[in-house]
Every structure is written in structure tokens, then in C-alpha cells.
Design an enzyme around this catalytic site. Structure first.
Site, PDB file in Angstrom:
ATOM      1  CB  CYS A 177      -2.112   6.187   2.683  1.00 19.11           C
ATOM      2  SG  CYS A 177      -0.496   5.788   3.386  1.00 19.11           S
ATOM      3  CD  GLU A 185      -2.553   1.709   2.255  1.00 17.25           C
ATOM      4  OE1 GLU A 185      -2.182   2.864   2.557  1.00 17.25           O
ATOM      5  OE2 GLU A 185      -3.324   1.028   2.951  1.00 17.25           O
TER       6      GLU A 185
END
Length: 539
Positions: free
Chosen positions: A310, A276
């Protein structure tokens, strides 16, 4: 300078302790650090590495530093523990996760203090990590048996071939976790690996290692064998490659640049990896949106954890017909946010985590303003509150040559863009190499879902910032494009830690010429059989 207020401005009060709240030093005493440090795999007399508290700049912890040789030791210990752990029934392993869930909620104040001390984020945003970890523990604690059970599959020859798909643990997972969500992105990702029968060697970011070590201690208290979760600490370029070198599978969360390096090293060993990575996430306000709700949602989307998330929003696209009204509402709410650094609920936003993050945020804002962008709110550092505070900032008039337009800022800064049609908005939102998260605001839910389906991101939230998709832990979460590979959560979040194995048992006759059939007659028989199976609807 905006009129953003902070409840730490009264004369004589510690900016890190608004309202007389506890200080970082009192919440993270030396005895606690010493106890947690025992969870680091580091042999002999290791060198110490020092961390500081972002809220105040004071020293927070001195921790033993692992070496590449220590990483080897960690894998040896983990492999021995993994064999007996994998032999346990899934329900026994799942019970550990459910006990961890209860302990985490009961003792959350302990880890909230640690998260705030190590990251500088507001307590409410630290609580998001507790929520995320608890949701993952409950979900995999309840669903692991269903995800991992043997599944009957169609055999090569109906009735004669019995085929079963089984799931086996990978072995030892090499996990590299970041500083921005030190609880959720360490233990939250490790839980499905454990319940699938694996061990984990985890390298957390040194800055936030105490939080990971606390989670390990709590999980051991819940019944996890102590050697099953090894934690190594050290410089990323030194320890990170060693973690990847010995792993049976790699779980990485961090920057796109480092993620590419991790993927290359894993691929060279023919080892799988889930990554990720970064994002330049977009929020779309359609012409029919409820502007008050959209403005409130945009504040959460852009400024939670000071934008160091994020999946937070850095690009905001607003339909031209409602742009002025929306931006007035959004800017008013942003200016009203309370900055603070106390280890208690109350502040709306905390600080950045490091000088590096502050430098990037400052550079992006100053460059944009110099190039003609207008500051609608924020725009300034707030050193009187603490060394790393920066106001939540809205920029209008950003152009493509400005760094803030395309580069990930990873801070409390959002750029505003206007659009005239949904096609234009979708095209602009997709005009990035990233594809992690996005958000759509509209009163028409069917319309919102239709727009969402056109966005090139792993998750899309309609009428929410990011929590709706991320909190739906039965559904996969991850990125497209430069935002990564693989998914956490749901079936993919646990099956990535397993190997698929097919066990096929043949009955009565082999799949080959037999019972006096020559090759030609065997081929003819099976040709007829294949045609019949298609006609009868076999899959």
C-alpha cells in the site's frame, strides 16, 4: 525484453526453487496445513476452499470455509473469553506480546516459508513482515501500560472536582486483513487490540490464511487464550459483512472501494472503524539529491513485494536538471534485479499474487505503451519463471489519460514525471484523491522536511522509501483522503481499540445553588469564579 536475470533459468531446475532450494510442497506439507486449519472457526462439515501457490500455480491448501452462522459462533466464543481477559492487569496481557516477540524471531523461518508460499514475494520482503510484527509486539508490550493508564484531568471546579480519564476495551474487534502483508496486517494490527483487553474475530484473505493461522497458533503458545482470537475464512462479500455486523469496532485494510462499504455498514450501527486503503504514492527527487542513494531508494520504494504494498511508490517526480542522470542510474539498477521464486534469500523480487494482479499490471503497461509511453526497464511478463512473474517496470512519458497515471496499479510499475520547481512538484504529488505515503530525496534535511510538511500524505519519508516512517512504531501511520481513516501504531494505534471514560468525583459542595444561594447569586458567584480562573491561567 530487458536483461533482467533470474537464478532460476538453468536447464532442469524448478523455477520456483532456484539453486536447488526447497519447493513449496516440501515447505508447506499437508500435515502442517491440516494442523493450522484447526484454527478456523467452522462448524459441522464445512465446504472446503482451495488456494494455489503464486510461484508455481500448484495447489497449496484446502481449508474449511466459514459461514455467517460460524461468524456468530466466533463472536460468542470471543465475547466469553474477552471478559476474563479484560479483567487481567495490563502487565499480564503485555507479557504475552513480549513472549510472542521472542517466539516469532526464533521461529521466523517457518512463517517466512508460509508468506512466500502464499504471496510469491521474495524472502527479504517477507522478512519485512517479521520485522513489522516484532516491532509492534515489542512496542505495545513495553508501552501499553503507559498508553492505557488512568489520567488525572482538570476538574470543573478546582480542588472540589476530581476528574480521571480511564480507558476501557471496546469488546470484540472485527478485523478484515488483506493478502499482501498477511503477517504484519493480521497479527500486527491485532496485538494492540489484545493488550488493550479486547478479543478479535479476524477474516484474513483466503489466499493467505495459513500465515494468519500460524500467527494465531504462535500467539496462543505465548499465552493468549485460544478463544480470544477467532479466525473465519470465506468469500469476502459473504463473510465480511457478517464480521462487521457483530463487531464492537472494525479494523479494515484493503481497497478504497471495499473500505467505503465497510465504513457505511459500521456507521449504520454507530460502530467506529479504522481503514487503511489504497494509494498512488509519490517520490520526489530534488535537484540536490544524492542520485545514487536516491536511485537505490527508488528501487526499494517501487519494487518491494513486487509493488504489492500500500505504501510503495507508483509516481516518481524528478527535477529536470538531474532527470537524465537519475533515470540512467535508476534504470540500470532496475534491470539488474534478480527475479526468483525460491524459498530462500537471494532473489530481489518475487511474483505477483494472482491472475487479477497480473491482468491489471499488464493492462496498465500495454495501454501506456500504446499511448506513447516509453519503457525504460522491464515491461514484460516472465512466464518461464512462473505463472505470475512480471518484470519491474519504469515508464516515461505517461500522460493524464492513461490508467497508470491515476489508478492504483499495485504492481511493479512506476511512472516518471519531470518538474522545474518544488512548488510544481508538490502540487503534482498532491494532485490525487489518495494520501497514504510519500518520499523526498535531498542532501538538505531541513529542506526535505519543509517539502515533506507540504505533502498531503499520512506518512512522509525523507531519504528513505517507506520503512523509516512505517518502522517508527511509536508514531502514527495511516492515510488521508481516499487512503483511509484512523491510524495504526503509536498512541492512536492502541487507543482506537478503547472507549474513553471520565469518572468525576465532586467534593464538599454540588455544582448548583446550595448553602442558601438562589439562582441569581449562584450565577454571579460562578461568573466571578470563571473570570478569576482565566486571570490565574487555569486551563
Amino acid at each position: 525484453m530487458t536483461d533482467i536475470t533470474a537464478d532460476a533459468q538453468a536447464p532442469g531446475r524448478n523455477p520456483a526453487a532456484p539453486g536447488g532450494a526447497r519447493t513449496v510442497a516440501s515447505a508447506v506439507p499437508a500435515a502442517l496445513v491440516a494442523r493450522l486449519a484447526k484454527g478456523v472457526t467452522a462448524t459441522g462439515e464445512p465446504e472446503l476452499v482451495h488456494t494455489t501457490a503464486p510461484l508455481t500455480g500448484e495447489r497449496l491448501a484446502s481449508l474449511p470455509q466459514s459461514t455467517p452462522a460460524d461468524v456468530e459462533v466466533a463472536y460468542e466464543l470471543a465475547r466469553r473469553a474477552q471478559r476474563s481477559w479484560a479483567a487481567l492487569p495490563v502487565r499480564r496481557r503485555a507479557a504475552v506480546l513480549l513472549r510472542f516477540h521472542d517466539l516469532l524471531l526464533k521461529r521466523q523461518d517457518e512463517v517466512l516459508d508460509l508468506i512466500q508460499a502464499e504471496t510469491g514475494k521474495a524472502r527479504l520482503h517477507a522478512f519485512e513482515e517479521v520485522l513489522g510484527a516484532a516491532l509492534a509486539a515489542r512496542h505495545y508490550g513495553r508501552k501499553a501500560s503507559a498508553y492505557l493508564k488512568d489520567r488525572r484531568r482538570s476538574g470543573a471546579v478546582p480542588v472540589l472536582t476530581h476528574a480521571v480519564e480511564a480507558r476501557r476495551p471496546k469488546g470484540v474487534i472485527g478485523q478484515i486483513s488483506p493478502w499482501n502483508y498477511p503477517l504484519e496486517l493480521s497479527v500486527g494490527d491485532a496485538l494492540p487490540a489484545f493488550v488493550a483487553g479486547n478479543a478479535v474475530v479476524n477474516k484474513p484473505d483466503t489466499q493467505t490464511a495459513l500465515t494468519a493461522l500460524w500467527a494465531r497458533e504462535l500467539l496462543v503458545e505465548a499465552g493468549l487464550p485460544a478463544d480470544l482470537w477467532q479466525i473465519v475464512i470465506g468469500d469476502g462479500p459473504v463473510i465480511g459483512p457478517a464480521v462487521v455486523e457483530h463487531a464492537d469496532y472494525v479494523s479494515f485494510t484493503g481497497s478504497t472501494r471495499t473500505g467505503r462499504e465497510v465504513a457505511q455498514k459500521a456507521a449504520a450501527r454507530l460502530v467506529g472503524a479504522s481503514l487503511e486503503l489504497g494509494g498512488k504514492n509519490a517520490l520526489l527527487v530534488l535537484a540536490d539529491a544524492d542520485l545514487d542513494k536516491a536511485a537505490e531508494g527508488a528501487v526499494r520504494a517501487c519494487f518491494s513485494s513486487a509493488g504489492q504494498l500500500c505504501i510503495s511508490i507508483e509516481r516518481l517526480f524528478v527535477h529536470r536538471s538531474v532527470a537524465d542522470d537519475f533515470l540512467r542510474r535508476f534504470a540500470e539498477r532496475t534491470r539488474a534485479l534478480r527475479l526468483g521464486g525460491g524459498l530462500a534469500y537471494g532473489a530481489d523480487m518475487g511474483s505477483l499474487v494472482s491472475e487479477r494482479q497480473l491482468e491489471v499490471v499488464t493492462r496498465h503497461v500495454e495501454e501506456a505503451v500504446k499511448g506513447g509511453a516509453k519503457v525504460l526497464a522491464g515491461g514484460q511478463a516472465r512466464p518461464e519463471l512462473g505463472p505470475l512473474f512480471f518484470e519491474p517496470t519504469i515508464l516515461d512519458g505517461v500522460t493524464s489519460e492513461m490508467s497508470v497515471c491515476a489508478e492504483e496499479t499495485f504492481g511493479p510499475v512506476v511512472s516518471v514525471y519531470r518538474f522545474d520547481s518544488e512548488d510544481e512538484a508538490v502540487e503534482a504529488a498532491n494532485a490525487t484523491s489518495y494520501g497514504l505515503n510519500s518520499s523526498v530525496w535531498t542532501k538538505d534535511l531541513r529542506r526535505g522536511r519543509a517539502v515533506a510538511a507540504r505533502l498531503h500524505t499520512g506518512t512522509v519519508n525523507v531519504n528513505e522509501a517507506y520503512a523509516a516512517a512505517y518502522g517508527s512504531v511509536a508514531s502514527p501511520m495511516g492515510g488521508m483522503g481516499d487512503s483511509g481513516l484512523g491510524r495504526r501504531h503509536g498512541a492512536e494505534g492502541i487507543l482506537r481499540y478503547t472507549e474513553a471514560q471520565t469518572i468525576a468525583t465532586q467534593r464538599l459542595m454540588p455544582i448548583g445553588p446550595s448553602f442558601g444561594l438562589d439562582d441569581a447569586r449562584f450565577a454571579a458567584l460562578f461568573t466571578t469564579g470563571l473570570k478569576a480562573m482565566k486571570a490565574l491561567g487555569f486551563k
